[in-house]
Design a protein around this motif. Structure first.
Motif, short mmCIF file in Angstrom:
data_model
loop_
_atom_site.label_atom_id
_atom_site.label_comp_id
_atom_site.label_asym_id
_atom_site.label_seq_id
_atom_site.Cartn_x
_atom_site.Cartn_y
_atom_site.Cartn_z
N MET A 1 0.83 -1.20 0.00
CA MET A 1 0.00 0.00 0.00
C MET A 1 0.87 1.25 0.00
O MET A 1 0.58 2.22 -0.71
CB MET A 1 -0.94 0.00 1.22
N GLU A 2 1.93 1.23 0.79
CA GLU A 2 2.86 2.38 0.82
C GLU A 2 3.53 2.56 -0.54
O GLU A 2 3.71 3.68 -1.01
CB GLU A 2 3.91 2.17 1.91
N ALA A 3 3.89 1.42 -1.16
CA ALA A 3 4.57 1.47 -2.47
C ALA A 3 3.65 2.04 -3.54
O ALA A 3 4.08 2.84 -4.38
CB ALA A 3 5.04 0.08 -2.86
N LYS A 4 2.38 1.64 -3.53
CA LYS A 4 1.42 2.16 -4.52
C LYS A 4 1.37 3.68 -4.47
O LYS A 4 1.43 4.36 -5.49
CB LYS A 4 0.01 1.62 -4.21
N GLN A 5 1.28 4.19 -3.26
CA GLN A 5 1.19 5.64 -3.09
C GLN A 5 2.49 6.33 -3.54
O GLN A 5 2.45 7.35 -4.24
CB GLN A 5 0.92 5.96 -1.61
N ALA A 6 3.62 5.75 -3.16
CA ALA A 6 4.92 6.34 -3.51
C ALA A 6 5.17 6.32 -5.02
O ALA A 6 5.59 7.31 -5.60
CB ALA A 6 6.05 5.60 -2.78
N VAL A 7 4.89 5.18 -5.66
CA VAL A 7 5.12 5.05 -7.10
C VAL A 7 4.21 6.00 -7.87
O VAL A 7 4.65 6.68 -8.81
CB VAL A 7 4.91 3.59 -7.55
N SER A 8 2.94 6.07 -7.48
CA SER A 8 2.00 6.99 -8.14
C SER A 8 2.49 8.43 -8.04
O SER A 8 2.45 9.19 -9.01
CB SER A 8 0.61 6.87 -7.54
N GLY A 9 2.98 8.80 -6.85
CA GLY A 9 3.51 10.15 -6.65
C GLY A 9 4.70 10.44 -7.53
O GLY A 9 4.79 11.52 -8.14
N MET A 10 5.62 9.47 -7.63
CA MET A 10 6.80 9.67 -8.47
C MET A 10 6.43 9.80 -9.94
O MET A 10 6.97 10.63 -10.67
CB MET A 10 7.80 8.51 -8.26
N LEU A 11 5.48 8.97 -10.39
CA LEU A 11 5.04 9.03 -11.79
C LEU A 11 4.35 10.36 -12.09
O LEU A 11 4.56 10.96 -13.15
CB LEU A 11 4.11 7.86 -12.10
N GLU A 12 3.54 10.84 -11.15
CA GLU A 12 2.84 12.11 -11.37
C GLU A 12 3.81 13.28 -11.39
O GLU A 12 3.69 14.18 -12.23
CB GLU A 12 1.78 12.30 -10.27
N ARG A 13 4.80 13.25 -10.50
CA ARG A 13 5.79 14.35 -10.50
C ARG A 13 6.63 14.32 -11.77
O ARG A 13 6.93 15.37 -12.35
CB ARG A 13 6.69 14.24 -9.25
N GLY A 14 7.00 13.11 -12.22
CA GLY A 14 7.77 12.99 -13.46
C GLY A 14 6.99 13.47 -14.65
O GLY A 14 7.53 14.14 -15.54
N ALA A 15 5.70 13.14 -14.69
CA ALA A 15 4.84 13.57 -15.80
C ALA A 15 4.67 15.08 -15.81
O ALA A 15 4.66 15.71 -16.88
CB ALA A 15 3.48 12.89 -15.70
N LYS A 16 4.58 15.66 -14.63
CA LYS A 16 4.43 17.12 -14.53
C LYS A 16 5.66 17.83 -15.10
O LYS A 16 5.54 18.82 -15.82
CB LYS A 16 4.22 17.51 -13.06
N ARG A 17 6.85 17.27 -14.80
CA ARG A 17 8.08 17.88 -15.32
C ARG A 17 8.16 17.77 -16.84
O ARG A 17 8.64 18.67 -17.51
CB ARG A 17 9.31 17.22 -14.68
N SER A 18 7.72 16.64 -17.38
CA SER A 18 7.85 16.41 -18.83
C SER A 18 6.67 16.95 -19.62
O SER A 18 6.71 17.03 -20.84
CB SER A 18 7.98 14.90 -19.10
N GLY A 19 5.59 17.30 -18.92
CA GLY A 19 4.41 17.80 -19.61
C GLY A 19 3.54 16.71 -20.20
O GLY A 19 2.62 16.98 -20.97
N ALA A 20 3.82 15.44 -19.84
CA ALA A 20 3.02 14.31 -20.34
C ALA A 20 2.04 13.86 -19.27
O ALA A 20 2.12 14.27 -18.11
CB ALA A 20 3.95 13.16 -20.74
#
Length: 719
Positions: free
Chosen positions: A333-352
């Protein structure tokens, strides 16, 4: 070559043709001059568009020409001739406009960029600076702060940011050349007096001296001894304080100093070292780098701790479908939240958009049954990993590659737990795995070339510098680091302080010295591992046996700190003290200094004066000596592999080229002499005994580093 055609009746189209990135070689520069003259003398041509073939505008200067006498028209007069043209010149930027390519575009009157294009002046990453007007034109166009940021970091800028900053005039999602031709038609016949950037005043704040003083302090701090970023600031200052012609002269003077410097030589070497490391092969073998990787569409990550989460994110960002397996529900459960956060932050930086739909989570190992490859990232424990590999071998479909993320465990032992050991390869990621650029790909004696090739290719797709290394304890990076760590501890026993050791190595260019690094990563990490190895002896604090393990000199200093509950930043106390647990600002700790004095007294050690030069020589030469042993053992194919590993994975300053390059620059004879000196003084430290390969290289006249692979190959052939 530069090809000239006339399009839409009145537009001269000049296409740069020098694959793969249309680098501005001497021949191409001369050709551009020739076809530009043709365009200007043609009365039917009213405006000009410059583009590059194969969807790439220009990747910059031809790096192979650096340090040599260049042929053809120099770039500066070429750009001046473009800017002086009385016919509008439009740059159609697709792919990249980097270095000299961007300077060429800045010499044009207008710039049209594709939305996916990247622009930048990355010369600083090669120990140099923009020297074809980049430090003079860019600040005139976009202002001093923005120009300094781009020039001193060498970062790539997206087309959208370039438009926002004002150094492109238009961005298109469609055919860039068509858009540029249409634009060129609209400005045909107009005066270009107001479009020549060299005539622009440089926008300056009222207190320009204060601005540059502040920027110089920031750059000095981040440069950590690199001189190129400093020269870049000086170049931009010339744009702000001198007329254009004098600023260009100052830019040329600064570049002349940089291009012949040892730092530029080191960074040019490193540029080619990355290519050499990518062309991997087994030392003494042939054909490894010709093995074709297998296509991968679906991957599994087993274990979602810190490393597993980062690996899962890196795989998703590469475009793969990922199954993430974690058997512990709370951890999952902790990993799901952490991975989703990392993917969202990465997408925000790339504009995707974040690719959250590409990852599926499971508590069951069976979920990995239909993937193309598995990356196991469970806790660094051999018995646990063996158990997982045995299960995976039974669960996965035939031919599935089984990769392990381990920092030093025996790949062959893990392979022995499977029915197809040729499918097993190590993938040693560095934390955070989705950010750090290095990947050690570790092949065992039974690993197949295709399994290695697929891991190397996957690393490349993740944007990593993948280096293939042989299987041994610690592989390359950690095997060498052990001796660097040992020397740092021994120096404390002999009279040094953590502040002295860290200060010397940070001044050399490391982002942090060893003791600050130990506090950051946690002193207890190595302590727990040493406990499992039987190296930590409870209650043993003094006497001869306290400082010997398995017949070798050993320092229990780190173990003694852990016995006190001092684990580093996480506990607020370690080699330094911090304001609170988790604090980041390291401060000198009087308790630690008293502890060292007491330790020396208990063990009959007399503190002596240790200077910074000894710190550098002991720590760096011990590490380098092990690098020569690694080359001798065939664990790394060449010195470039080691240097890429150390720059990207261990913070070795890039402007010093890497440990093996540094040894070459210092002089192999000097390194040998100092190692012999320290080995005489410390007979109980065999790692200081000079490696026989180092002795052989010195005996053969200390050949240049680019010939070492052949020398080593000959040595292996005689064994």
């Amino acid at each position: 070559m530069a090809q000239f055609t006339r399009v839409s009746g009145i537009v001269g189209l000049i296409t740069l043709q020098n694959p793969p990135v249309n680098a501005l070689s001497g021949a191409l520069r001369q050709n551009i001059i020739d076809v530009m003259e043709r365009a200007l003398s043609d009365p039917k041509v009213k405006s000009v568009v410059i583009c590059g073939q194969n969807g790439i505008f220009c990747g910059g200067a031809d790096i192979s020409e650096f340090g040599k006498k260049m042929g053809g028209t120099p770039l500066v007069p070429l750009i001046h001739s473009l800017e002086a043209s009385n016919k509008p010149v439009v740059a159609a930027i697709e792919g990249v406009a980097l270095g000299g390519g961007l300077e060429l575009a800045l010499g044009c009157h207008y710039r049209i960029a594709h939305s996916k294009a990247r622009l930048g002046l990355p010369e600083v990453t090669l120990g140099m600076m923009p020297a074809a007007g980049g430090t003079q034109r860019l600040p005139r166009l976009i202002g001093i702060p923005a120009a300094l940021n781009i020039i001193t970091t060498g970062r790539h800028v997206t087309a959208a940011e370039a438009l926002q900053l004002g150094f492109v005039d238009q961005v298109t999602d469609h055919n860039t050349v068509d858009a540029a031709v249409k634009f060129a038609l609209s400005v045909a016949g107009q005066s270009m007096d107001a479009r020549r950037i060299s005539n622009f005043p440089c926008p300056c704040p009222s207190d320009v001296d204060a601005l540059f003083e502040e920027m110089m302090q920031k750059v000095r701090q981040s440069a950590r001894g690199a001189i190129a970023p400093i020269a870049c600031v000086q170049g931009v200052r010339a744009a702000a304080t001198l007329p254009y012609s004098q600023g260009m002269q100052r830019e040329a003077e600064l570049m002349a100093t940089l291009v012949t410097s040892g730092q530029a030589y080191a960074q040019r070497y490193f540029f080619f070292a990355q290519r050499a490391a990518g062309r991997w092969r087994m030392p003494g073998g042939a054909g490894w780098d010709t093995s074709k990787p297998r296509a991968v569409h679906k991957a599994a990550v087993i274990g979602l701790g810190t490393m597993g989460r980062g690996i899962a994110v890196a795989l998703v960002q590469t475009g793969l479908s990922v199954v993430a397996v974690e058997t512990q529900e709370k951890q999952l459960m902790e990993a799901k939240q952490a991975v989703s956060g990392m993917l969202e932050r990465g997408a925000k930086r790339s504009g995707a958009a974040p690719a959250l739909d590409r990852i599926r989570y499971s508590q069951n190992l069976q979920a990995a049954g239909d993937v193309d490859l598995v990356i196991e990232a469970v806790f660094e424990d051999m018995n646990l990993k063996k158990k997982v590999f045995k299960q995976l071998s039974a669960i996965c479909k035939p031919g599935t590659f089984l990769y392990t993320n381990t920092s030093g465990l025996d790949i062959d032992q893990l392979a022995s737990e499977t029915s197809n050991p040729e499918l097993v390869v190590g993938m040693h990621f560095f934390a955070p795995a989705h950010v750090m650029k290095l990947l050690e790909v570790v092949y065992g004696p039974r690993s197949s070339p295709q399994a290695v090739a697929t891991a190397m290719q996957l690393g490349k797709k993740m944007g990593k510098a993948s280096v293939a290394v042989g299987n041994c304890r610690g592989f390359v990076g950690n095997r060498m680091l052990k001796h660097y760590k040992d020397q740092s501890y021994f120096l404390l026993e002999e009279g040094a302080t953590p502040e002295l050791v860290d200060g010397a190595l940070e001044e050399f260019g490391f982002p942090m010295g060893p003791f600050r690094m130990y506090d950051l990563s946690g002193i207890d990490v190595g302590w727990r591992f040493r406990k499992e190895e039987g190296l930590v002896v409870p209650g043993l604090a003094s006497g001869p046996s306290a400082r010997v393990r398995r017949g070798l000199r050993y320092s229990p200093l780190g173990d003694l700190l852990c016995d006190q509950g001092r684990f580093g930043q996480k506990t607020g106390r370690g080699w330094y003290q911090y304001d609170k647990p988790g604090g980041r600002v390291a401060r000198s700790d009087p308790w630690l200094h008293s502890f060292l004095e007491e330790y020396r007294a208990k063990n009959g050690l007399v503190a002596r004066r240790v200077d910074r030069q000894e710190v550098l020589e002991r720590c760096l030469y011990a590490l380098i000596n092990e690098g020569f042993r690694i080359l001798e053992d065939g664990i790394a194919a060449g010195p470039e592999d080691i240097d890429v590993i150390y720059v990207f994975g261990y913070g070795w300053p890039k402007h010093r080229g890497g440990p093996m390059f540094y040894a070459n620059m210092v002089g192999l004879a000097k390194v040998l002499e100092r190692l012999e000196h320290y080995h005489q003084a410390h007979r109980d430290v065999p790692s200081l005994q000079p490696c026989s390969l180092l002795r052989r290289l010195v005996a053969s006249g200390s050949p240049p580093i680019n010939t070492w692979r052949e020398v080593i190959k000959k040595l292996h052939s005689h064994l």
